[in-house]
Design a protein around this motif. Structure first.
Motif, PDB file in Angstrom:
ATOM      1  N   SER A 162       0.857  -1.185   0.000  1.00 54.20           N
ATOM      2  CA  SER A 162       0.000   0.000   0.000  1.00 54.20           C
ATOM      3  C   SER A 162       0.894   1.237   0.000  1.00 54.20           C
ATOM      4  N   ASP A 163       0.296   2.389   0.043  1.00 52.82           N
ATOM      5  CA  ASP A 163       1.081   3.636   0.047  1.00 52.82           C
ATOM      6  C   ASP A 163       1.960   3.750   1.292  1.00 52.82           C
ATOM      7  N   SER A 164       1.616   3.012   2.353  1.00 47.73           N
ATOM      8  CA  SER A 164       2.403   3.070   3.580  1.00 47.73           C
ATOM      9  C   SER A 164       3.713   2.297   3.456  1.00 47.73           C
ATOM     10  N   VAL A 165       3.813   1.406   2.474  1.00 49.50           N
ATOM     11  CA  VAL A 165       5.032   0.621   2.280  1.00 49.50           C
ATOM     12  C   VAL A 165       6.038   1.412   1.451  1.00 49.50           C
ATOM     13  N   TYR A 166       5.614   1.841   0.277  1.00 48.02           N
ATOM     14  CA  TYR A 166       6.447   2.690  -0.577  1.00 48.02           C
ATOM     15  C   TYR A 166       5.604   3.871  -1.055  1.00 48.02           C
ATOM     16  N   LYS A 167       6.198   5.048  -1.055  1.00 51.17           N
ATOM     17  CA  LYS A 167       5.462   6.246  -1.463  1.00 51.17           C
ATOM     18  C   LYS A 167       5.373   6.387  -2.977  1.00 51.17           C
ATOM     19  N   GLY A 168       6.221   5.666  -3.685  1.00 54.74           N
ATOM     20  CA  GLY A 168       6.203   5.755  -5.135  1.00 54.74           C
ATOM     21  C   GLY A 168       7.423   5.088  -5.729  1.00 54.74           C
ATOM     22  N   VAL A 169       7.613   5.259  -7.026  1.00 57.47           N
ATOM     23  CA  VAL A 169       8.703   4.601  -7.732  1.00 57.47           C
ATOM     24  C   VAL A 169      10.063   5.026  -7.178  1.00 57.47           C
ATOM     25  N   TRP A 170      10.288   6.328  -7.078  1.00 55.53           N
ATOM     26  CA  TRP A 170      11.590   6.820  -6.643  1.00 55.53           C
ATOM     27  C   TRP A 170      11.883   6.434  -5.200  1.00 55.53           C
ATOM     28  N   ASP A 171      10.860   6.451  -4.345  1.00 62.59           N
ATOM     29  CA  ASP A 171      11.036   6.043  -2.961  1.00 62.59           C
ATOM     30  C   ASP A 171      11.430   4.573  -2.880  1.00 62.59           C
ATOM     31  N   CYS A 172      10.797   3.738  -3.699  1.00 63.00           N
ATOM     32  CA  CYS A 172      11.116   2.309  -3.715  1.00 63.00           C
ATOM     33  C   CYS A 172      12.542   2.083  -4.193  1.00 63.00           C
ATOM     34  N   VAL A 173      12.941   2.778  -5.253  1.00 60.18           N
ATOM     35  CA  VAL A 173      14.293   2.635  -5.793  1.00 60.18           C
ATOM     36  C   VAL A 173      15.337   3.030  -4.744  1.00 60.18           C
ATOM     37  N   LYS A 174      15.119   4.159  -4.085  1.00 61.26           N
ATOM     38  CA  LYS A 174      16.082   4.638  -3.077  1.00 61.26           C
ATOM     39  C   LYS A 174      16.190   3.672  -1.906  1.00 61.26           C
ATOM     40  N   ARG A 175      15.068   3.184  -1.420  1.00 58.44           N
ATOM     41  CA  ARG A 175      15.084   2.308  -0.253  1.00 58.44           C
ATOM     42  C   ARG A 175      15.675   0.945  -0.557  1.00 58.44           C
ATOM     43  N   VAL A 176      15.392   0.416  -1.730  1.00 57.17           N
ATOM     44  CA  VAL A 176      15.974  -0.874  -2.112  1.00 57.17           C
ATOM     45  C   VAL A 176      17.483  -0.743  -2.288  1.00 57.17           C
ATOM     46  N   ALA A 177      17.928   0.315  -2.957  1.00 57.06           N
ATOM     47  CA  ALA A 177      19.356   0.541  -3.159  1.00 57.06           C
ATOM     48  C   ALA A 177      20.078   0.725  -1.834  1.00 57.06           C
ATOM     49  N   ARG A 178      19.441   1.431  -0.896  1.00 60.25           N
ATOM     50  CA  ARG A 178      20.055   1.699   0.403  1.00 60.25           C
ATOM     51  C   ARG A 178      20.075   0.461   1.292  1.00 60.25           C
ATOM     52  N   ASP A 179      18.962  -0.260   1.343  1.00 56.84           N
ATOM     53  CA  ASP A 179      18.829  -1.369   2.292  1.00 56.84           C
ATOM     54  C   ASP A 179      19.325  -2.704   1.753  1.00 56.84           C
ATOM     55  N   GLU A 180      19.224  -2.912   0.427  1.00 60.86           N
ATOM     56  CA  GLU A 180      19.536  -4.227  -0.127  1.00 60.86           C
ATOM     57  C   GLU A 180      20.667  -4.216  -1.146  1.00 60.86           C
ATOM     58  N   GLY A 181      21.042  -3.043  -1.603  1.00 63.90           N
ATOM     59  CA  GLY A 181      22.128  -2.949  -2.567  1.00 63.90           C
ATOM     60  C   GLY A 181      21.664  -3.062  -4.005  1.00 63.90           C
ATOM     61  N   PHE A 182      22.564  -2.756  -4.935  1.00 65.31           N
ATOM     62  CA  PHE A 182      22.236  -2.751  -6.361  1.00 65.31           C
ATOM     63  C   PHE A 182      21.831  -4.134  -6.862  1.00 65.31           C
ATOM     64  N   GLY A 183      22.418  -5.166  -6.271  1.00 68.51           N
ATOM     65  CA  GLY A 183      22.135  -6.528  -6.713  1.00 68.51           C
ATOM     66  C   GLY A 183      20.679  -6.916  -6.588  1.00 68.51           C
ATOM     67  N   ALA A 184      19.948  -6.262  -5.683  1.00 66.83           N
ATOM     68  CA  ALA A 184      18.535  -6.590  -5.488  1.00 66.83           C
ATOM     69  C   ALA A 184      17.708  -6.310  -6.737  1.00 66.83           C
ATOM     70  N   PHE A 185      18.152  -5.342  -7.530  1.00 61.69           N
ATOM     71  CA  PHE A 185      17.410  -5.010  -8.752  1.00 61.69           C
ATOM     72  C   PHE A 185      17.518  -6.109  -9.807  1.00 61.69           C
ATOM     73  N   TYR A 186      18.566  -6.928  -9.693  1.00 58.44           N
ATOM     74  CA  TYR A 186      18.776  -8.005 -10.669  1.00 58.44           C
ATOM     75  C   TYR A 186      18.730  -9.388 -10.024  1.00 58.44           C
ATOM     76  N   ALA A 187      18.097  -9.484  -8.866  1.00 54.35           N
ATOM     77  CA  ALA A 187      18.025 -10.762  -8.154  1.00 54.35           C
ATOM     78  C   ALA A 187      17.316 -11.832  -8.973  1.00 54.35           C
ATOM     79  N   SER A 188      16.382 -11.422  -9.819  1.00 56.13           N
ATOM     80  CA  SER A 188      15.596 -12.391 -10.591  1.00 56.13           C
ATOM     81  C   SER A 188      16.011 -12.468 -12.060  1.00 56.13           C
ATOM     82  N   TYR A 189      17.079 -11.786 -12.441  1.00 55.99           N
ATOM     83  CA  TYR A 189      17.439 -11.730 -13.863  1.00 55.99           C
ATOM     84  C   TYR A 189      17.731 -13.116 -14.435  1.00 55.99           C
ATOM     85  N   ARG A 190      18.515 -13.904 -13.719  1.00 59.17           N
ATOM     86  CA  ARG A 190      18.842 -15.252 -14.202  1.00 59.17           C
ATOM     87  C   ARG A 190      17.582 -16.095 -14.351  1.00 59.17           C
TER      88      ARG A 190
END
Length: 329
Positions: A162-190
């Motif tokens: 819901s909106d309480s989890v992520y405020k939007g696209v940019w908020d999600c990108v920033k939080r994932v990059a900060r908390d999980e690192g760049f690799g999280a964006f490609y965790a499912s690529y393989r």
């Protein structure tokens, strides 16, 4: 994304499809008489139309595949849909559509342009080569998945929360990059690439068999360029390929939604590790979560994507023809 429905074998390729008139194309333009950037724009438009039209179905599928996602626990399509509408109204079906638009446009631009370029070079001596078409499709898929996977991850997280989890696209990108690192964006690529390989194989085998069967049933439709034959065969092929590859799609969703709304986190992120977790938690049926909406997504998606793509190409071809006519006069 949709499979390459136009890479079929035609009885008389030089009669039916402009792809095979390469000898008539000016050296100033690319395959089909189009520039590379025109392929990219056509592909981008096709991808956006396809994903926007089918986005609510994709949202339902994502919720069904995300084990433990809140607030939905059931795997019933109607229950998921009713829960979404009750909790957030119709707008809840479109959470994450901005991320989809940001990813699908560029990814489809890459997919279609790479596909056309590879097809041009690989099928030069035999424009009806199914092997060249298949290899071109694989190259296009690997390249486009590399572009789309990061935004697909963001899209699925926004779909679940819901909106309480992520405020939007940019908020999600920033939080994932900060908390999980760049690799999280490609965790499912393989997993995504491995999923699309059998998807393509099953799709083409089913497509050709269905098209042949339809022509035998209705000889008056022997002209296999008829949109009814292509549409019906493509829908059947897309639905079957989607159903067969659902387990890997469930794995992909699990990897992309780690830690969101109760979804599990995985230490190594291997496909085997995710499958074991799913089977332990929900049995083997858990690997088929979302197969119904996935089928309903892919059956019409190919028709929407390719018809839009061909329409865009026709627009540019006419534009180029008019431009060439003006230059001649």
């Amino acid at each position: 994304m949709a499979t390459d429905a136009t890479t079929t074998e035609f009885q008389n390729p030089t009669d039916f499809h402009p792809d095979f008139h390469s000898e008539k194309i000016s050296s100033a333009t690319s395959y089909d008489g189009l520039h590379f950037w025109q392929y990219m724009i056509s592909g981008s438009v096709a991808g956006l139309v396809e994903h926007m039209a089918m986005f609510p179905v994709d949202t339902v599928k994502t919720h069904m595949q995300a084990i433990g996602s809140c607030p939905i626990k059931s795997v019933s399509v109607t229950h998921v849909l009713n829960s979404l509408l009750k909790s957030g109204g119709p707008s809840s079906l479109y959470r994450g559509i901005a991320a989809m638009a940001l990813g699908a446009g560029p990814a489809h631009a890459v997919h279609f342009s790479i596909y056309e370029v590879c097809k041009k070079h690989l099928s030069r001596d035999n424009p009806n080569s199914s092997i060249a078409h298949a290899v071109s499709g694989v190259c296009a898929t690997v390249a486009s998945d590399a572009v789309f996977t990061p935004m697909d991850m963001v899209k699925q997280r926004l779909q679940l929360g819901s909106d309480s989890v992520y405020k939007g696209v940019w908020d999600c990108v920033k939080r994932v990059a900060r908390d999980e690192g760049f690799g999280a964006f490609y965790a499912s690529y393989r997993t995504t690439v491995l999923m699309n390989a059998p998807f393509t194989a099953v799709y083409f085998a089913t497509y050709e068999a269905a098209k042949k069967g339809l022509i035998e049933i209705s000889p008056e439709s022997a002209n296999d360029e008829k949109w009814v034959v292509h549409g019906t065969a493509g829908a059947a092929a897309g639905a079957l390929a989607a159903a067969v590859t659902t387990p890997l799609d469930v794995v992909k969703t699990q990897l992309q939604c780690q830690g969101v709304c109760g979804c599990d986190r995985f230490k190594c992120g291997s496909i085997g590790d995710v499958i074991k977790t799913i089977v332990k938690k929900d049995g083997y049926r858990g690997l088929m979560r979302g197969w119904i909406p996935r089928m309903f997504f892919h059956a019409p998606a190919a028709a929407i994507s390719w018809s839009t793509y061909e329409a865009s190409k026709s627009f540019f071809q006419e534009l180029n023809d008019n431009s060439n006519s003006d230059n001649v006069t």
